[in-house]
Design a protein around this motif. Sequence first.
Motif, PDB file in Angstrom:
ATOM      1  N   PHE A 122       5.476   3.984 -13.858  1.00  0.00           N
ATOM      2  CA  PHE A 122       5.516   3.381 -12.523  1.00  0.00           C
ATOM      3  C   PHE A 122       4.784   4.272 -11.529  1.00  0.00           C
ATOM      4  CE2 PHE A 122       8.056   2.259  -8.553  1.00  0.00           C
ATOM      5  CZ  PHE A 122       7.334   1.105  -8.313  1.00  0.00           C
ATOM      6  N   GLN A 123       3.511   3.960 -11.322  1.00  0.00           N
ATOM      7  CA  GLN A 123       2.646   4.699 -10.410  1.00  0.00           C
ATOM      8  C   GLN A 123       1.928   3.692  -9.520  1.00  0.00           C
ATOM      9  OE1 GLN A 123       0.069   7.403 -12.674  1.00  0.00           O
ATOM     10  NE2 GLN A 123       1.574   7.397 -14.322  1.00  0.00           N
ATOM     11  N   LEU A 124       1.933   3.936  -8.237  1.00  0.00           N
ATOM     12  CA  LEU A 124       1.370   2.972  -7.298  1.00  0.00           C
ATOM     13  C   LEU A 124      -0.023   3.341  -6.799  1.00  0.00           C
ATOM     14  CD1 LEU A 124       4.561   2.205  -5.162  1.00  0.00           C
ATOM     15  CD2 LEU A 124       3.629   0.896  -7.084  1.00  0.00           C
ATOM     16  N   ASP A 125      -0.415   4.590  -6.980  1.00  0.00           N
ATOM     17  CA  ASP A 125      -1.732   4.982  -6.467  1.00  0.00           C
ATOM     18  C   ASP A 125      -2.868   4.343  -7.252  1.00  0.00           C
ATOM     19  OD1 ASP A 125      -0.885   6.787  -8.597  1.00  0.00           O
ATOM     20  OD2 ASP A 125      -2.712   7.906  -8.196  1.00  0.00           O
ATOM     21  N   GLY A 126      -2.660   4.097  -8.553  1.00  0.00           N
ATOM     22  CA  GLY A 126      -3.731   3.555  -9.392  1.00  0.00           C
ATOM     23  C   GLY A 126      -4.249   2.213  -8.919  1.00  0.00           C
ATOM     24  N   PRO A 127      -3.386   1.196  -8.821  1.00  0.00           N
ATOM     25  CA  PRO A 127      -3.892  -0.093  -8.334  1.00  0.00           C
ATOM     26  C   PRO A 127      -4.401  -0.024  -6.908  1.00  0.00           C
ATOM     27  CG  PRO A 127      -1.493  -0.141  -8.622  1.00  0.00           C
ATOM     28  CD  PRO A 127      -1.987   1.111  -9.275  1.00  0.00           C
ATOM     29  N   ALA A 128      -3.850   0.882  -6.095  1.00  0.00           N
ATOM     30  CA  ALA A 128      -4.342   1.032  -4.726  1.00  0.00           C
ATOM     31  C   ALA A 128      -5.768   1.568  -4.709  1.00  0.00           C
ATOM     32  CB  ALA A 128      -3.418   1.961  -3.934  1.00  0.00           C
ATOM     33  N   LEU A 156      -2.965 -10.493  -5.269  1.00  0.00           N
ATOM     34  CA  LEU A 156      -1.714 -10.156  -5.946  1.00  0.00           C
ATOM     35  C   LEU A 156      -1.395  -8.674  -5.808  1.00  0.00           C
ATOM     36  CD1 LEU A 156       0.650 -10.951  -7.750  1.00  0.00           C
ATOM     37  CD2 LEU A 156      -0.874 -10.766  -9.734  1.00  0.00           C
ATOM     38  N   THR A 157      -2.392  -7.821  -5.950  1.00  0.00           N
ATOM     39  CA  THR A 157      -2.180  -6.380  -5.836  1.00  0.00           C
ATOM     40  C   THR A 157      -1.748  -5.991  -4.430  1.00  0.00           C
ATOM     41  OG1 THR A 157      -3.837  -5.994  -7.561  1.00  0.00           O
ATOM     42  CG2 THR A 157      -3.228  -4.116  -6.202  1.00  0.00           C
ATOM     43  N   VAL A 158      -2.342  -6.599  -3.424  1.00  0.00           N
ATOM     44  CA  VAL A 158      -1.959  -6.327  -2.040  1.00  0.00           C
ATOM     45  C   VAL A 158      -0.499  -6.693  -1.810  1.00  0.00           C
ATOM     46  CG1 VAL A 158      -2.268  -7.142   0.332  1.00  0.00           C
ATOM     47  CG2 VAL A 158      -4.250  -6.434  -1.010  1.00  0.00           C
ATOM     48  N   ARG A 159      -0.089  -7.843  -2.264  1.00  0.00           N
ATOM     49  CA  ARG A 159       1.290  -8.268  -2.049  1.00  0.00           C
ATOM     50  C   ARG A 159       2.263  -7.395  -2.843  1.00  0.00           C
ATOM     51  NH1 ARG A 159       2.603 -12.818  -3.899  1.00  0.00           N
ATOM     52  NH2 ARG A 159       0.739 -13.401  -5.096  1.00  0.00           N
ATOM     53  N   TYR A 160       1.866  -6.996  -4.039  1.00  0.00           N
ATOM     54  CA  TYR A 160       2.690  -6.108  -4.871  1.00  0.00           C
ATOM     55  C   TYR A 160       2.870  -4.748  -4.210  1.00  0.00           C
ATOM     56  CZ  TYR A 160       3.546  -2.990  -8.921  1.00  0.00           C
ATOM     57  OH  TYR A 160       4.027  -2.034  -9.792  1.00  0.00           O
ATOM     58  N   LEU A 161       1.777  -4.137  -3.794  1.00  0.00           N
ATOM     59  CA  LEU A 161       1.858  -2.814  -3.172  1.00  0.00           C
ATOM     60  C   LEU A 161       2.592  -2.863  -1.840  1.00  0.00           C
ATOM     61  CD1 LEU A 161      -1.736  -1.457  -3.912  1.00  0.00           C
ATOM     62  CD2 LEU A 161       0.389  -0.758  -5.018  1.00  0.00           C
ATOM     63  N   SER A 162       2.373  -3.897  -1.077  1.00  0.00           N
ATOM     64  CA  SER A 162       3.054  -4.022   0.211  1.00  0.00           C
ATOM     65  C   SER A 162       4.563  -4.140   0.023  1.00  0.00           C
ATOM     66  CB  SER A 162       2.527  -5.247   0.963  1.00  0.00           C
ATOM     67  OG  SER A 162       1.150  -5.107   1.261  1.00  0.00           O
ATOM     68  N   ALA A 163       4.976  -4.805  -1.056  1.00  0.00           N
ATOM     69  CA  ALA A 163       6.400  -5.014  -1.302  1.00  0.00           C
ATOM     70  C   ALA A 163       7.099  -3.758  -1.808  1.00  0.00           C
ATOM     71  CB  ALA A 163       6.590  -6.161  -2.299  1.00  0.00           C
ATOM     72  N   VAL A 164       6.409  -2.968  -2.645  1.00  0.00           N
ATOM     73  CA  VAL A 164       7.086  -1.845  -3.321  1.00  0.00           C
ATOM     74  C   VAL A 164       6.678  -0.479  -2.773  1.00  0.00           C
ATOM     75  CG1 VAL A 164       7.294  -3.200  -5.431  1.00  0.00           C
ATOM     76  CG2 VAL A 164       5.347  -1.663  -5.182  1.00  0.00           C
ATOM     77  N   ARG A 165       5.894  -0.429  -1.722  1.00  0.00           N
ATOM     78  CA  ARG A 165       5.303   0.829  -1.261  1.00  0.00           C
ATOM     79  C   ARG A 165       6.330   1.893  -0.906  1.00  0.00           C
ATOM     80  NH1 ARG A 165       5.827   0.808   4.318  1.00  0.00           N
ATOM     81  NH2 ARG A 165       6.184  -1.267   5.232  1.00  0.00           N
ATOM     82  N   ALA A 210       2.515   0.677   9.645  1.00  0.00           N
ATOM     83  CA  ALA A 210       3.830   1.200   9.264  1.00  0.00           C
ATOM     84  C   ALA A 210       3.702   2.406   8.340  1.00  0.00           C
ATOM     85  CB  ALA A 210       4.657   0.099   8.595  1.00  0.00           C
ATOM     86  N   ILE A 211       2.743   2.363   7.429  1.00  0.00           N
ATOM     87  CA  ILE A 211       2.528   3.501   6.523  1.00  0.00           C
ATOM     88  C   ILE A 211       2.107   4.727   7.314  1.00  0.00           C
ATOM     89  CG2 ILE A 211       1.027   4.414   4.695  1.00  0.00           C
ATOM     90  CD1 ILE A 211       0.972   1.565   3.515  1.00  0.00           C
TER      91      ILE A 211
END
Length: 371
Positions: A122-128, A156-165, A210-211
């Motif tokens: 579970f890493q979020l930087d990769g898709p970003a 899809l990636t934008v919505r995913y990252l925005s939700a779990v950031r 917000a970030i």
Amino acid sequence: MTPPSLHDHSLRVILDNQQPAGGYLACPTMPDYRYSWFRDGAFIAYALTLDGLNEEVPSESSQWHSAVRFHDWCAQIINGRAEALERTIDRAQQGQPLALADTLNARYEDGGEAGPDDWPEFQLDGPAIWLWSVAQYVDISHMMSLPAAWAQAIDLTVRYLSAVRQHPCYDCWEERSDDVHISTLAAIYAGLGAAQRLIPTLQTEATRTAIRAFIMEKGLTPSGELAKSVGLDGVDANLLLVALPVDGLLAPDDPLMQSTVARIERDLLAVGHGVHRHLEDTYYGGGPWVLLGLWLAWYKTQIGDNVAVRELLSWAQSHADAEGNLPEQVNDAMLAPSYYEYWVARRGEIANPLLWTHAKYLIALHGIQAI
């Protein structure tokens, strides 16, 4: 300045290790690295995008063709995970615990199968970073319209990252899964900005605001630099990505970025100009990373520090082996030398060649040509 053969060899290492479906092996010689990561590949594709500009007809270059194949591969994997990612978005929006099986993996086999379960996935930087890399390709190549599969995956990636950031996750070194990492948030910030430039209807500005506000409130050390992670008094060399071109959180010459880089150099720059990841590093003894020395060189190209760039490039070149392969790190100036043999016994010798290192070499080389 530069042995032409090292440029050519770097390009060949990358192209030779792109897999049939489009992913790049992180390292062909280390079993644990014989997978493709979004993060590594995104930087590799960016390096190829820049390097293709050196060709007489960039649009026909092997570099740009390779980058497109990688972006196709990422879009296919993301779109193939659509149902699972939608479930994750739904859980996050409802404040429910996430299910790891419904998130994006960090590493994949070329056919799209997730890597073995015994890995920090579970890493979020990769898709970003992938979002950022896609936008860089579109900008540099003057692509007239997004392929439908890319647009679907970006949305899809934008919505995913925005939700779990805001969820804790592993950092880019696949460590500290219970922390919120400033480099990861900065990657998401850049990725969302890049995505909105590609698809203006995505409207990511509120999330980016917000970030930024969260980082400025929770993401600083007591002495005022960007912190490795929320609540930690220390820096990590991965904070260099905060100054990604175009969509980065901070401009390279922003005072906060400059003070952060100054502490990275003070705390993590090894004798001879390799850069440690962080002061607690024990992986292969915590040696200086050639990858990070080149990343620092990339940053120095952005602020026009020609002398530092040449010194860092020279150090990296001196650590190429007889074939021209560049490793992940080297075992001189180790922070924790007692751990070196432990990791050699567990995984074998230090990863070499590391495609991400060769990509950073191409990026830094391109950058110095612009100084």
